[in-house]
Write an enzyme that holds these catalytic residues in place. Structure first.
Site, PDB file in Angstrom:
ATOM      1  CB  SER A  29      -0.945  -0.046   1.205  1.00  0.00           C
ATOM      2  OG  SER A  29      -1.881   1.011   1.156  1.00  0.00           O
ATOM      3  CG  HIS A  56      -4.265  -1.044  -0.491  1.00  0.00           C
ATOM      4  ND1 HIS A  56      -4.060  -0.902   0.869  1.00  0.00           N
ATOM      5  CD2 HIS A  56      -4.676  -2.327  -0.669  1.00  0.00           C
ATOM      6  CE1 HIS A  56      -4.330  -2.048   1.473  1.00  0.00           C
ATOM      7  NE2 HIS A  56      -4.693  -2.930   0.556  1.00  0.00           N
ATOM      8  CG  ASP A 149      -5.236  -5.822   2.826  1.00  0.00           C
ATOM      9  OD1 ASP A 149      -5.602  -6.977   3.101  1.00  0.00           O
ATOM     10  OD2 ASP A 149      -5.310  -5.331   1.686  1.00  0.00           O
TER      11      ASP A 149
END
Length: 222
Positions: A29, A56, A149
């Site tokens: 991310s 992401h 995540d």
């Protein structure tokens, strides 16, 4: 607080060779692009396993993965297409606003199921489904990020006997994501980006047709 880095006595290149890896999944991310821009171009055109990536991105991202990484990589880089077969030597990114999954028959799938950790695509979705298919023959690599995540996905990979490598929280631009994986996935290994690049050189190479056929059925019982 940054989790303590786990260490193992086995050299990562030796560990990778022992696992007969048939697929690599990567995720990240915030801050991950820089690491990916070093790691993906280091993979040779002769790589004999598929690479699946979740980063992401905003739902309506104006620039796709191929635009960012394609010209820099010896391997073909593009966004995954629903129901396509996995192919050795290709780098497939999850499209914006779609989860990327690996199905039991060795195909990929795209999903608009609800976000996980406020993200779609979510790293956990890719890692968990790939772990069910490839089991101990899977390598998961997690980069910088500002959410947790990927931690559950790395834990799933480890439970299935696969390898889990994270960008060292000590050097990652955003340490939360790799630190959470180290916390939740016993046996995960923290590596700097140069260490990752060096270790990934032990992945299978060559254009063997048999290796390409085995990719799709690597998770099938023998």
């Amino acid at each position: 607080m940054i989790a303590a880095e786990r260490s193992t006595s086995t050299d990562p290149r030796t560990e990778l060779a022992r696992h007969d890896v048939r697929a690599v999944v990567m995720g990240g991310s915030a801050g991950a692009v820089d690491g990916l821009l070093e790691v993906l171009p280091s993979l040779p055109a002769t790589l004999a396993v598929p690479v699946l990536v979740v980063v992401h991105v905003p739902p309506r991202a104006a620039i796709g993965a191929a635009d960012v990484y394609g010209e820099r990589c010896p391997l073909p880089v593009r966004e995954a297409v629903d129901k396509e077969e996995l192919a050795a030597g290709a780098v497939l990114f999850a499209p914006a606003d779609y989860h990327l999954l690996v199905e039991d028959d060795g195909r990929v799938a795209l999903s608009v199921d609800p976000p996980v950790h406020f993200s779609r695509p979510a790293i956990d979705v890719l890692f968990e489904t790939a772990s069910r298919v490839f089991a101990s023959r899977l390598l998961g690599v997690l980069f910088s990020g500002a959410s947790e995540d990927g931690a559950a996905g790395m834990a799933a990979i480890r439970r299935a006997g696969g390898l889990a490598w994270v960008e060292s929280p000590l050097t990652a631009a955003q340490p939360l994501m790799p630190a959470a994986a180290l916390r939740d996935a016993p046996g995960a290994r923290a590596l700097t980006i140069p260490e990752m690049i060096d270790a990934l050189a032990a992945l299978p190479h060559g254009s063997s047709a048999q290796r390409r056929k085995e990719t799709a059925v690597a998770g099938s019982p023998s």
